[in-house]
Design a protein around this motif. Structure first.
Motif, PDB file in Angstrom:
ATOM      1  N   SER A  64       0.829  -1.210   0.000  1.00  0.00           N
ATOM      2  CA  SER A  64       0.000   0.000   0.000  1.00  0.00           C
ATOM      3  C   SER A  64       0.861   1.257   0.000  1.00  0.00           C
ATOM      4  O   SER A  64       0.566   2.237  -0.696  1.00  0.00           O
ATOM      5  CB  SER A  64      -0.924  -0.004   1.223  1.00  0.00           C
ATOM      6  OG  SER A  64      -1.780  -1.124   1.213  1.00  0.00           O
ATOM      7  N   SER A  71      -1.201   7.668   2.248  1.00  0.00           N
ATOM      8  CA  SER A  71      -2.598   7.365   2.564  1.00  0.00           C
ATOM      9  C   SER A  71      -2.856   5.864   2.513  1.00  0.00           C
ATOM     10  O   SER A  71      -3.628   5.323   3.319  1.00  0.00           O
ATOM     11  CB  SER A  71      -3.533   8.097   1.593  1.00  0.00           C
ATOM     12  OG  SER A  71      -3.299   7.693   0.245  1.00  0.00           O
ATOM     13  N   LEU A  75      -4.070   3.466   5.702  1.00  0.00           N
ATOM     14  CA  LEU A  75      -5.198   2.537   5.674  1.00  0.00           C
ATOM     15  C   LEU A  75      -4.756   1.141   6.098  1.00  0.00           C
ATOM     16  O   LEU A  75      -5.440   0.472   6.894  1.00  0.00           O
ATOM     17  CB  LEU A  75      -5.806   2.497   4.270  1.00  0.00           C
ATOM     18  CG  LEU A  75      -6.982   1.530   4.068  1.00  0.00           C
ATOM     19  CD1 LEU A  75      -8.130   1.901   5.004  1.00  0.00           C
ATOM     20  CD2 LEU A  75      -7.446   1.552   2.612  1.00  0.00           C
TER      21      LEU A  75
END
Length: 266
Positions: A64, A71, A75
């Motif tokens: 990610s 961001s 998450l």
């Protein structure tokens, strides 16, 4: 050192000639191995922490971070913080040791994941080839600084930094490592054509010289607590992946933070 003779040219080739995704993949494999070693150390010390869920979550954090950015990592971190305590509900030993296991798993994923994400960002955030040149500067400065600290510390070291954690690290060694890191920065600026001015180069060298031994001390703290000498026997004579990457991982966030704070990445 046979390991260094083989590993360093391979790493240099992966950074310089191969696409960034290859370097990130190799880095991911190494840090997942390092995290697995830390989890194994915790289980050896009696913690009821799992193996596969934390490692899967770590892969999610890295993927990610490197595909979406901060961001995406945020998450993945939220998922980690919720998933690991929840998973303890199904552990056969719960509630005994649940808080300890959930805390250790979360720490390993977020600590290793965040540090490794920052190391990967040093390669992919800058425009053009700056990331490649910056990464070489980062690695060379750490290795030269570490060599300087070892040489000065072994010959002149008298005052220990942390006697209970790592008796071999001395303040004299830290000073020697800082001087060596400054020299490495002075050579690296023209050698790698880095677009930073001299005060910024000196600041980066000092950050690396201080952060690298602290990262090593943090890992030594974990090893002392879990009563192990090396994180694993993966590399004969050199310990495990965590032993080889502790200073690199710990140094990446402050270096990246400095570069971003002063607007040096472009």
């Amino acid at each position: 050192e046979a390991f260094a003779v083989v590993a360093i040219p391979m790493l240099a080739a992966a950074i310089w000639w191969l696409p960034a995704v290859v370097f990130l993949t190799l880095l991911g494999i190494i840090v997942v191995t390092a995290a697995d070693e830390m989890l194994t150390m915790a289980r050896t010390a009696g913690a009821a922490v799992g193996r596969w869920l934390p490692l899967v979550l770590l892969v999610g954090v890295l993927a990610s971070a490197w595909t979406v950015g901060p961001s995406g990592m945020a998450l993945a971190a939220i998922v980690t913080v919720l998933a690991l305590p929840t998973a303890q509900l199904a552990h056969p030993r719960s509630p005994d040791g649940a808080l300890n296991a959930a805390s250790i798993g979360t720490f390993v994923v977020l600590y290793v994941g965040f540090c490794a994400a920052c190391l990967g960002w040093l390669r992919i955030l800058p425009d053009g080839t700056l990331g490649i040149r910056l990464l070489f500067f980062f690695l060379v400065t750490i290795w030269i600084g570490d060599s300087g600290a070892y040489y000065v510390g072994s010959h002149l070291g008298r005052h220990r930094m942390s006697p209970r954690i790592s008796p071999n690290k001395t303040w004299e060694g830290l000073a020697g490592g800082t001087v060596a890191a400054l020299a490495a920065a002075a050579v690296s600026k023209p050698l790698f054509a880095l677009p930073f001015d001299w005060p910024h180069m000196a600041a980066l060298a000092v950050i690396i010289a201080v952060a690298a031994p602290v990262g090593d001390l943090v890992e030594s703290l974990v090893k002392r607590d879990t009563r192990v000498k090396d994180s694993s026997s993966l590399i004969p004579g050199h310990g495990g992946a965590l032993d080889r990457t502790d200073s690199l991982l710990y140094s990446a966030p402050p270096v990246l933070g400095f570069l971003l704070a002063f607007g040096l990445l472009r």
